[in-house]
Design a protein around this motif. Structure first.
Motif, PDB file in Angstrom:
ATOM      1  N   ALA A  10     -25.720  13.048   9.131  1.00  0.00           N
ATOM      2  CA  ALA A  10     -25.997  11.889   9.749  1.00  0.00           C
ATOM      3  C   ALA A  10     -25.028  11.112  10.267  1.00  0.00           C
ATOM      4  N   ILE A  11     -25.073  10.636  11.469  1.00  0.00           N
ATOM      5  CA  ILE A  11     -24.168   9.534  11.648  1.00  0.00           C
ATOM      6  C   ILE A  11     -24.845   8.204  11.736  1.00  0.00           C
ATOM      7  N   ALA A  24     -27.183   4.221   5.699  1.00  0.00           N
ATOM      8  CA  ALA A  24     -26.257   5.145   5.226  1.00  0.00           C
ATOM      9  C   ALA A  24     -26.348   5.474   3.963  1.00  0.00           C
ATOM     10  N   LEU A  25     -26.930   4.450   2.897  1.00  0.00           N
ATOM     11  CA  LEU A  25     -26.955   4.634   1.625  1.00  0.00           C
ATOM     12  C   LEU A  25     -28.411   5.601   1.379  1.00  0.00           C
ATOM     13  N   ALA A  26     -29.290   5.131   2.316  1.00  0.00           N
ATOM     14  CA  ALA A  26     -30.429   6.026   2.242  1.00  0.00           C
ATOM     15  C   ALA A  26     -30.663   7.414   2.587  1.00  0.00           C
ATOM     16  N   PHE A  27     -29.667   7.893   3.450  1.00  0.00           N
ATOM     17  CA  PHE A  27     -29.393   9.223   3.927  1.00  0.00           C
ATOM     18  C   PHE A  27     -28.576   9.715   2.820  1.00  0.00           C
ATOM     19  N   VAL A  34     -22.667  11.747   5.267  1.00  0.00           N
ATOM     20  CA  VAL A  34     -22.822  10.674   6.026  1.00  0.00           C
ATOM     21  C   VAL A  34     -21.633  10.249   6.770  1.00  0.00           C
ATOM     22  N   VAL A  35     -21.753   9.988   8.100  1.00  0.00           N
ATOM     23  CA  VAL A  35     -20.679   9.779   8.776  1.00  0.00           C
ATOM     24  C   VAL A  35     -20.784   8.142   9.241  1.00  0.00           C
ATOM     25  N   VAL A  36     -20.214   7.052   8.574  1.00  0.00           N
ATOM     26  CA  VAL A  36     -20.322   5.655   8.649  1.00  0.00           C
ATOM     27  C   VAL A  36     -19.382   5.218   9.818  1.00  0.00           C
ATOM     28  N   VAL A  37     -20.008   4.486  10.727  1.00  0.00           N
ATOM     29  CA  VAL A  37     -19.382   4.107  12.015  1.00  0.00           C
ATOM     30  C   VAL A  37     -19.455   2.524  12.264  1.00  0.00           C
ATOM     31  N   ASP A  38     -18.214   2.087  12.487  1.00  0.00           N
ATOM     32  CA  ASP A  38     -18.117   0.627  12.680  1.00  0.00           C
ATOM     33  C   ASP A  38     -16.799   0.025  13.374  1.00  0.00           C
ATOM     34  N   ARG A  82     -21.093  20.156  12.055  1.00  0.00           N
ATOM     35  CA  ARG A  82     -22.341  20.005  12.615  1.00  0.00           C
ATOM     36  C   ARG A  82     -22.970  18.612  12.594  1.00  0.00           C
ATOM     37  N   LEU A  83     -24.074  18.305  13.531  1.00  0.00           N
ATOM     38  CA  LEU A  83     -24.547  16.915  13.366  1.00  0.00           C
ATOM     39  C   LEU A  83     -26.203  17.357  13.514  1.00  0.00           C
ATOM     40  N   ASP A  84     -26.919  16.675  12.668  1.00  0.00           N
ATOM     41  CA  ASP A  84     -28.280  16.848  12.496  1.00  0.00           C
ATOM     42  C   ASP A  84     -29.201  15.376  13.005  1.00  0.00           C
ATOM     43  N   TYR A  85     -28.677  14.347  12.635  1.00  0.00           N
ATOM     44  CA  TYR A  85     -29.299  13.106  12.587  1.00  0.00           C
ATOM     45  C   TYR A  85     -28.308  12.187  13.023  1.00  0.00           C
ATOM     46  N   ALA A  86     -28.858  11.134  13.766  1.00  0.00           N
ATOM     47  CA  ALA A  86     -27.948   9.959  14.407  1.00  0.00           C
ATOM     48  C   ALA A  86     -28.958   8.619  14.025  1.00  0.00           C
ATOM     49  N   TYR A  87     -28.433   7.587  13.799  1.00  0.00           N
ATOM     50  CA  TYR A  87     -29.071   6.359  13.632  1.00  0.00           C
ATOM     51  C   TYR A  87     -28.186   5.493  14.409  1.00  0.00           C
ATOM     52  N   ASN A  88     -28.478   5.256  15.667  1.00  0.00           N
ATOM     53  CA  ASN A  88     -27.471   4.333  16.479  1.00  0.00           C
ATOM     54  C   ASN A  88     -28.139   2.984  16.353  1.00  0.00           C
TER      55      ASN A  88
END
Length: 251
Positions: A10-11, A24-27, A34-38, A82-88
């Motif tokens: 998940a991103i 991010a913590l919930a995933f 988890v890929v943390v982006v900021d 791989r990538l399965d989910y994203a929260y933008n």
């Protein structure tokens, strides 16, 4: 750590603090990588994810820039395959000003991050999720994407745009195995709301007065909704804008 999202990736953009951090913590709690982006790495966030036993990386990214977003997705695939989910989720509130006083600079910055950023993220996320045959994207709008909010024209326009963009992408991706939804948080206790209120008693009372439940929401309450929308429990939900608030009232 649960195994609901075991071996899934998940991103989370805007993942260093606030709602992004909680998501991010919930995933991670559910077993995802988890890929943390900021813009800025928060070591506390990264350590908390690792403490949950989850694999994680941080990627610095300005979501309004094509090269940054493209690199974000490429690094995700390079690391986890791989990538399965994203929260933008990455966004800014911009500067408060009535419509006629909103500057072009503020308009471009707010629209660039809040709306163009969502589009760019989906542009590069969708092809990778398609390769898995199944996945989900949740975009962050706001209750300000459902109603007007005097003094924040660029912010309100950007969040209305996120909802329309997400509904369009949901229709396009429904046959591809990707569900796309929008979460519309109410007034949530985050650094953004602290900036808007200045932490003054009068401003805090004004904002909480918009919530009939009588308090700010908690970032964890939004995170729970996001993770649910990505889960198989929401397998029939797509193109939906979910307001997560205490019954927001605005004119």
């Amino acid at each position: 750590m649960e195994a609901t999202f075991k071996n899934k990736v998940a991103i989370v953009t805007g993942g260093s603090s606030g709602i992004g951090k909680s998501t991010a913590l919930a995933f991670a709690q559910k077993g995802a990588k988890v890929v943390v982006v900021d813009w800025i790495e928060n070591s506390e966030t990264m350590n908390l994810i690792k403490d949950l036993g989850a694999e994680t990386i941080f990627i610095k990214c300005d979501v309004s820039k094509t090269e940054d977003v493209k690199a974000m997705v490429e690094k995700t695939i390079e690391t986890f395959g791989r990538l399965d989910y994203a929260y933008n989720n990455a966004g800014v509130e911009g500067k408060s000003a009535v419509t006629q006083d909103c500057t072009e600079e503020n308009w471009d910055l707010t629209i660039g991050i809040n709306l163009k950023g969502i589009w760019l993220c989906m542009k590069y996320e969708i092809p990778e999720i398609v390769k898995q045959g199944k996945g989900a994207i949740v975009n962050c709008a706001s209750v300000a994407g459902l109603v007007g909010f005097a003094g924040l024209p660029a912010y309100v326009a950007s969040k209305h745009g996120v909802i329309g963009l997400s509904k369009t992408a949901a229709l396009e991706c429904s046959k591809l195995g990707i569900r796309i939804n929008v979460v519309c948080p109410g007034v949530i206790q985050t650094p953004m709301i602290d900036r808007l209120t200045g932490k003054t008693k009068e401003a805090i009372e004004q904002f909480t007065g918009l919530e009939p439940i009588g308090r700010f929401g908690k970032p964890e309450e939004i995170a729970n909704a996001v993770v649910w929308m990505c889960s198989d429990e929401a397998s029939f939900v797509t193109g939906h804008a979910m307001a997560v608030d205490g019954g927001f009232v605005a004119q």
